[in-house]
Scaffold this active site. Sequence first.
Site, PDB file in Angstrom:
ATOM      1  N   ASP A  36       0.871  -1.236   0.042  1.00  0.00           N
ATOM      2  CA  ASP A  36       0.134   0.070   0.091  1.00  0.00           C
ATOM      3  C   ASP A  36       0.896   1.224  -0.046  1.00  0.00           C
ATOM      4  OD1 ASP A  36      -2.360  -1.644   0.194  1.00  0.00           O
ATOM      5  OD2 ASP A  36      -2.125  -1.784   2.402  1.00  0.00           O
ATOM      6  N   LYS A  56      -3.829   2.089  -1.640  1.00  0.00           N
ATOM      7  CA  LYS A  56      -5.327   2.647  -1.349  1.00  0.00           C
ATOM      8  C   LYS A  56      -5.101   3.808  -0.392  1.00  0.00           C
ATOM      9  CE  LYS A  56      -6.560  -1.410   0.195  1.00  0.00           C
ATOM     10  NZ  LYS A  56      -7.705  -2.179   0.916  1.00  0.00           N
ATOM     11  N   MET A 170      -9.261   4.918  11.069  1.00  0.00           N
ATOM     12  CA  MET A 170      -9.699   5.587  10.076  1.00  0.00           C
ATOM     13  C   MET A 170     -10.607   6.771  10.880  1.00  0.00           C
ATOM     14  SD  MET A 170     -10.861   2.329   7.507  1.00  0.00           S
ATOM     15  CE  MET A 170     -10.707   1.158   8.787  1.00  0.00           C
TER      16      MET A 170
HETATM   17  N1  SAH Z   1      -4.670  -3.187   9.879  1.00  0.00           N
HETATM   18  C1  SAH Z   1      -4.169  -1.970  10.123  1.00  0.00           C
HETATM   19  C2  SAH Z   1      -5.435  -0.936  10.266  1.00  0.00           C
HETATM   20  C3  SAH Z   1      -5.714  -0.457   8.688  1.00  0.00           C
HETATM   21  S1  SAH Z   1      -7.320   0.911   8.718  1.00  0.00           S
HETATM   22  C4  SAH Z   1      -3.472  -1.926  11.468  1.00  0.00           C
HETATM   23  O1  SAH Z   1      -3.560  -2.912  12.141  1.00  0.00           O
HETATM   24  O2  SAH Z   1      -2.972  -1.142  12.120  1.00  0.00           O
HETATM   25  C5  SAH Z   1      -6.198   2.061   8.306  1.00  0.00           C
HETATM   26  C6  SAH Z   1      -6.204   2.898   9.783  1.00  0.00           C
HETATM   27  O3  SAH Z   1      -5.251   2.509  10.523  1.00  0.00           O
HETATM   28  C7  SAH Z   1      -5.937   4.371   9.558  1.00  0.00           C
HETATM   29  O4  SAH Z   1      -7.144   5.304   8.931  1.00  0.00           O
HETATM   30  C8  SAH Z   1      -5.603   4.823  10.927  1.00  0.00           C
HETATM   31  O5  SAH Z   1      -6.625   4.929  11.481  1.00  0.00           O
HETATM   32  C9  SAH Z   1      -4.708   3.760  11.339  1.00  0.00           C
HETATM   33  N2  SAH Z   1      -3.271   3.506  11.314  1.00  0.00           N
HETATM   34  C10 SAH Z   1      -2.612   2.872  10.399  1.00  0.00           C
HETATM   35  N3  SAH Z   1      -1.336   3.251  10.604  1.00  0.00           N
HETATM   36  C11 SAH Z   1      -1.311   4.216  11.607  1.00  0.00           C
HETATM   37  C12 SAH Z   1      -0.300   4.852  12.047  1.00  0.00           C
HETATM   38  N4  SAH Z   1       1.033   4.795  11.996  1.00  0.00           N
HETATM   39  N5  SAH Z   1      -0.452   5.768  13.034  1.00  0.00           N
HETATM   40  C13 SAH Z   1      -1.808   6.202  13.180  1.00  0.00           C
HETATM   41  N6  SAH Z   1      -2.956   5.389  12.797  1.00  0.00           N
HETATM   42  C14 SAH Z   1      -2.616   4.343  11.913  1.00  0.00           C
END
Ligand code: SAH
Length: 486
Positions: A36, A56, A170
């Site tokens: 991604d 995405k 998100m």
């Molecule tokens: N599978 C991922 C989440 C995917 S949904 C996980 O386990 O982390 C995507 C959301 O994850 C983003 O919109 C945000 O809210 C959060 N996210 C992902 N990486 C992040 C980061 N480094 N810092 C803060 N939020 C994060």
Amino acid sequence: MARGKVYLVGAGPGDPELMTLKAKRLLGLADVVLFDRLLDPRMLEGVKAELIDVGKNAGRHKLTQEGINQLLIEKAEAGNIVVRLKGGDPYLFGRGGEEALALQEKGIPFEVVPGVTSSIAAPELAGIPVTHRGVASSLIIVTGHEEPGKETPLDWAAIAALGGTLVVLMGVSHLEQNVTALIKAGKSPQTPAAMVEKGGWPEQRMISATLAGIVEKAKEARIESPAILVVGEVVLLAKKLGQKKIAILRPAAQQKESADLAESYGFAPIQAPAITLAEKPLPEDLLERLRRAECVAFTSANGVKMALQSPAIGKALSEKMIVAIGPKTALALAKQGLTALVPEEYSSAGMEKMLQGKCRSIIFLRSAQGSLYLSEGLRAAGLFVDDIALYEVVPSGDTRLDELIKRARSVDIFAFTSSSTARYLIERARAMGLEKQLRLALAAGIVAVIGKPTAEELTRLGVEVDVMPDKFTFEAMLAVLQEKTG
Ligand code: SAH
């Protein structure tokens, strides 16, 4: 042909060091990697596979989920080892389950590799434990950005009633609706809340407020995706547990040592050299001038290193009384077998007191731009003072400085170790068209200086200084900072 296989791999929140060993190993084996857009490019360094960005980005899908599933299937059917690298953990709001099902339906072998999820790691890296004894004994993780028409909308009343910690992934685009819904459902507007942006990335930031105030604060700070919202009393722990980011601006050669020291004091160092040292040709009458002086003063370890490259200078020094401005400079001399006197206080008064009667003429071997603060003071006190510039301080041209300037607002502490670090940081920001942003970040953060001349330069540049140690060393500065921020 060997059969292909797909690995659905969690990449963690962003810091490449937070990938698992298995993820790293599989990247080494892969023929194809689908990733991604948000992944840190360092994760893919040295990876020899075909790299496909299926980027995405909310609202701007490069490939639909269907398209990604299809691509995984095609690549695997062609006999490839495919790594599908996903942010955080693949099965938490990552649609990893959907990809797995699509593969399973086609009978394609797949394996899931868990990753460090941002839902726990991002708050954690900002100093928020998602559970804490006596504070929160449950955690609920929800998505703040539901797909329209979904069958099971979030039950905000149940969430509000649960207590404990709420983490909303998100969380940016629907922040206002979600916070309003939560308060309407009965959550106290006074509940502590925070947004952690880009947790584990170099530009990680956190803002906090009450639940009622968080929307406004996030707008003000222009919090962007990816970010998560954390709601609950645990947020208050960040005050004590959050690590402060300190920008280190000294020359590249001193970066590692300073960064290690900053880490040992509990800070998160950002290495961003603002200056570099360019050697100057030595004046032809140098030896003659050295002979005339009763004592020789060094104002930096760098000066010592450069001067002692010349054996003739080394020899001339062995007959002189030597003065080092501070412990680091004395140490550099000691390494060359030279013993130096160190004044108790870094000031012309301190020097004068130490030299009293012992030396009437002194020669400084120093940087071209270094402040003339000491020599002028000594001259005023009636000593004969000579100055020789061994090296010039010039802008570093280091890309790490540019990166720092771009994300200055995420920096908590700016550590200035010389007047030139201050000058060139601001000059560079100006050249990048980011001076105003930098000045705002300096005003919002802590400005620390190693000593008086640096403080004076910053004041001249219109930057307010917050911290100056009594003893003018980098370590003493860190100690004061630790006390102030701990
Ligand atoms: N599978 C991922 C989440 C995917 S949904 C996980 O386990 O982390 C995507 C959301 O994850 C983003 O919109 C945000 O809210 C959060 N996210 C992902 N990486 C992040 C980061 N480094 N810092 C803060 N939020 C994060």
